[in-house]
Design an enzyme around this catalytic site. Sequence first.
Site, PDB file in Angstrom:
ATOM      1  N   CYS A  48      76.693  29.295  52.543  1.00  0.00           N
ATOM      2  CA  CYS A  48      76.092  29.295  51.211  1.00  0.00           C
ATOM      3  C   CYS A  48      76.054  30.719  50.672  1.00  0.00           C
ATOM      4  O   CYS A  48      75.555  31.625  51.344  1.00  0.00           O
ATOM      5  CB  CYS A  48      74.667  28.727  51.264  1.00  0.00           C
ATOM      6  SG  CYS A  48      73.930  28.601  49.602  1.00  0.00           S
ATOM      7  N   CYS A  50      74.464  31.599  47.913  1.00  0.00           N
ATOM      8  CA  CYS A  50      73.366  31.796  46.951  1.00  0.00           C
ATOM      9  C   CYS A  50      72.478  32.968  47.361  1.00  0.00           C
ATOM     10  O   CYS A  50      72.557  33.470  48.479  1.00  0.00           O
ATOM     11  CB  CYS A  50      72.574  30.502  46.748  1.00  0.00           C
ATOM     12  SG  CYS A  50      71.103  30.333  47.762  1.00  0.00           S
ATOM     13  N   CYS A  53      69.244  31.966  50.244  1.00  0.00           N
ATOM     14  CA  CYS A  53      69.384  31.677  51.674  1.00  0.00           C
ATOM     15  C   CYS A  53      69.465  32.987  52.461  1.00  0.00           C
ATOM     16  O   CYS A  53      70.095  33.947  52.012  1.00  0.00           O
ATOM     17  CB  CYS A  53      70.640  30.849  51.922  1.00  0.00           C
ATOM     18  SG  CYS A  53      70.451  29.142  51.393  1.00  0.00           S
TER      19      CYS A  53
END
Length: 188
Positions: A48, A50, A53
């Site tokens: 991930c 993003c 995280c």
Amino acid sequence: MAPSLHPSIDNGITKGSDKFSGGKLHCQCPTNKVEVTLTGNVLHNHVCGCSQCWKPSGALFAVIAVIPVENVKVTANGDKLSIIDGKATILRHACKECGVHLYGRIKKKHAFKGLDFVHVELSDEKGWQEPQFAAFVSSLIEQGFDPNEMPSVRARLNELGLQTYDALSPPLMDALAAFAAKEKKASL
Ligand SMILES: N[C@@H](CCC(=O)N[C@@H](CS)C(=O)NCC(=O)O)C(=O)O
Ligand SMILES: [Zn+2]
Ligand SMILES: [Zn+2]
């Protein structure tokens, strides 16, 4: 040298084991580590990009998976955990001393409520499900990554066998949309 995608995939992805029955996650404190015991393997493991995280230092991506909440128990030093953002959908429980995220839990009404979010790299055991896809790839740019370097990042992910998405994978996006449709129908 190309920046690290994540240390656990930079040299190739090792497939997990179908027979794997779980293990323990530890934070990165030198002593009095927070310990979380996972009973069973994880699902939907993925990388991930993003900004929310937890990523190991120097990595562009997090590696994050889900597991049913009933398979997650804090088994040592839970007093060191605190929620980093109480307003987020995923309530990420992090070690106050080393900053590592031990588990993320959804409390509000949500398609993924009942699943906790965990980072299996915090375990010494081998056999965890390997990452299946790359999510929130374009989010790297929001964190300062050069947009011109994105094609090479996507190409490296593809070489590793990971499809790249700028949100979650299509089956997970479909699950979110189906939940939203059900909620909408129920509210009419
Ligand atoms: N572009 C945003 C995307 C954030 C985002 O939507 N993250 C996803 C994947 S972890 C999510 O489900 N967030 C909910 C939450 O963190 O509570 C960012 O990088 O911060
Ligand atoms: Zn710690
Ligand atoms: Zn994320």
